[in-house]
Design an enzyme around this catalytic site. Sequence first.
Site, PDB file in Angstrom:
ATOM      1  N   GLU A   1       0.861  -0.863   0.128  1.00 44.83           N
ATOM      2  CA  GLU A   1      -0.011   0.153   0.097  1.00 44.83           C
ATOM      3  C   GLU A   1       1.123   1.280  -0.322  1.00 44.83           C
ATOM      4  O   GLU A   1       1.987   1.523   1.163  1.00 44.83           O
ATOM      5  CB  GLU A   1      -0.828  -0.073   1.306  1.00 44.83           C
TER       6      GLU A   1
ATOM      7  N   GLU B   1      -1.896  11.628   3.689  1.00 41.69           N
ATOM      8  CA  GLU B   1      -3.095  11.141   4.509  1.00 41.69           C
ATOM      9  C   GLU B   1      -2.428  12.338   5.650  1.00 41.69           C
ATOM     10  O   GLU B   1      -1.762  12.473   5.405  1.00 41.69           O
ATOM     11  CB  GLU B   1      -2.367   9.921   4.883  1.00 41.69           C
TER      12      GLU B   1
END
Length: 374
Positions: A190, A195
């Site tokens: 991932e 974020e």
Amino acid sequence: MSVDFGPAGIPFMTEKEYNDTFESQQGSGTISVWHTRYWGWKRWASVLLGASIIVTAVVVPLRVVAKNQYPSYSKLEYSLVDTYEGEGFFDMFDYGNGTEATHGFTNYVTREGAEWSNLTYATLNQAILRVFPKDNTGTAGRPTVKILSRQRYTHGLFVFDIAHVPYGCGTWPAIWMSDPDPDVWPKHGEIDIVEAVNQGNKGAQFTLHTTDGCQMNAKRKQTGDALSVNCLNSTNYNMGCAVRGVPASYGERLNNNQGGVYAMEWRTAGIRMWFFPRDQIPQNIKLRKPEPSGWGTATADFPSTKCDINSHFKNHRLIINISLCGDWAGAPPVYSEEYSCPMDCAEYVGSNPEAFQEAYWAINSIRVYTAPGS
Ligand SMILES: *[C@@H]1O[C@H](CO)[C@@H](O)[C@H](O)[C@H]1NC(C)=O
Ligand SMILES: *[C@@H]1O[C@H](CO)[C@@H](O)[C@H](O)[C@H]1NC(C)=O
Ligand SMILES: *[C@@H]1O[C@H](CO)[C@@H](O)[C@H](O)[C@H]1NC(C)=O
Ligand SMILES: *[C@@H]1O[C@H](CO)[C@@H](O)[C@H](O)[C@H]1NC(C)=O
């Protein structure tokens, strides 16, 4: 004088006895100087000295070389393969639904639901994704969206031109890439390109999550702060190997500056990410001929030195979502203590629709480039 000079297990001899033995044996031609049981202290001393010189001359420089190991991010010839922009923006994605492994207080809506409640909306210039800013939702999760590109990628240069990022107590937005099939994750890795949680005023985080065998305790060239170096999903509650950018790389400060560009390069040599404020976007990005070798030091650098990028990352979809609460944003030490957000996360998110006015992505474009020999 009698000197104890033999190695353990070998009967002691005086130097004279040794010399006598050595000479007499040598005379008979049956013993070589390599028989350590006949070595005197002088020979032992010179052998030890020699060994330490070898250690110093060979092993120490090898360790220095290992410490300075760094992949060659040689120049590649990128060309455009996919453009996500304009009124057809959402046609290139599927909408995700269902529950989250990270325990968010969310209700991910279908495409029809998102269009009906205007949670996704695209014009010629911009695509909007937002959290539903109306109604108390009580104990049901607040409506929000998650989109996944239909196209899958392995390697490439991904350029995200973002005008506005979502922020506010209870939010956990992300632009990321993964093979999200629950049976596969995290075998294909991932890559989290942007974020943040809650007010998002501590800077964007750039992170990899992997199976075992991907470490970042190697030489790196980056301006961001490494928060952790083991990318293995099960370390530190799936924190991943995270790097944090400057505070202005996310949140209100970024939005007040008309956003900026996040770029991620994924190749055999490593994965690198850059953040550029609106007024510092490299000319070659604007000209759609991106050339990372001219972009300066990356914000986050994940070199292949102690992580075989190609065996840990493949077959990713581009994913954009705005999660709410959950394991990171909503954990009391983060939500209440670190960010001083009110109430309990789910209670707040359920009962304060007006708090989600700023909880939206405004995306100008996403461009994907690939290069031969990457
Ligand atoms: C949720 O997504 C799955 C997989 O794409 C789909 O089969 C299902 O119909 C969706 N559920 C709803 C309520 O739309
Ligand atoms: C949405 O994004 C967050 C942040 O990356 C992630 O932790 C969460 O699991 C995602 N939700 C889904 C349904 O993928
Ligand atoms: C939907 O959202 C867009 C973008 O914020 C806005 O311009 C538009 O007026 C909204 N449409 C409706 C029906 O509210
Ligand atoms: C890490 O991944 C493994 C599968 O490889 C999974 O069983 C485990 O639950 C994951 N742990 C976390 C904390 O995500």
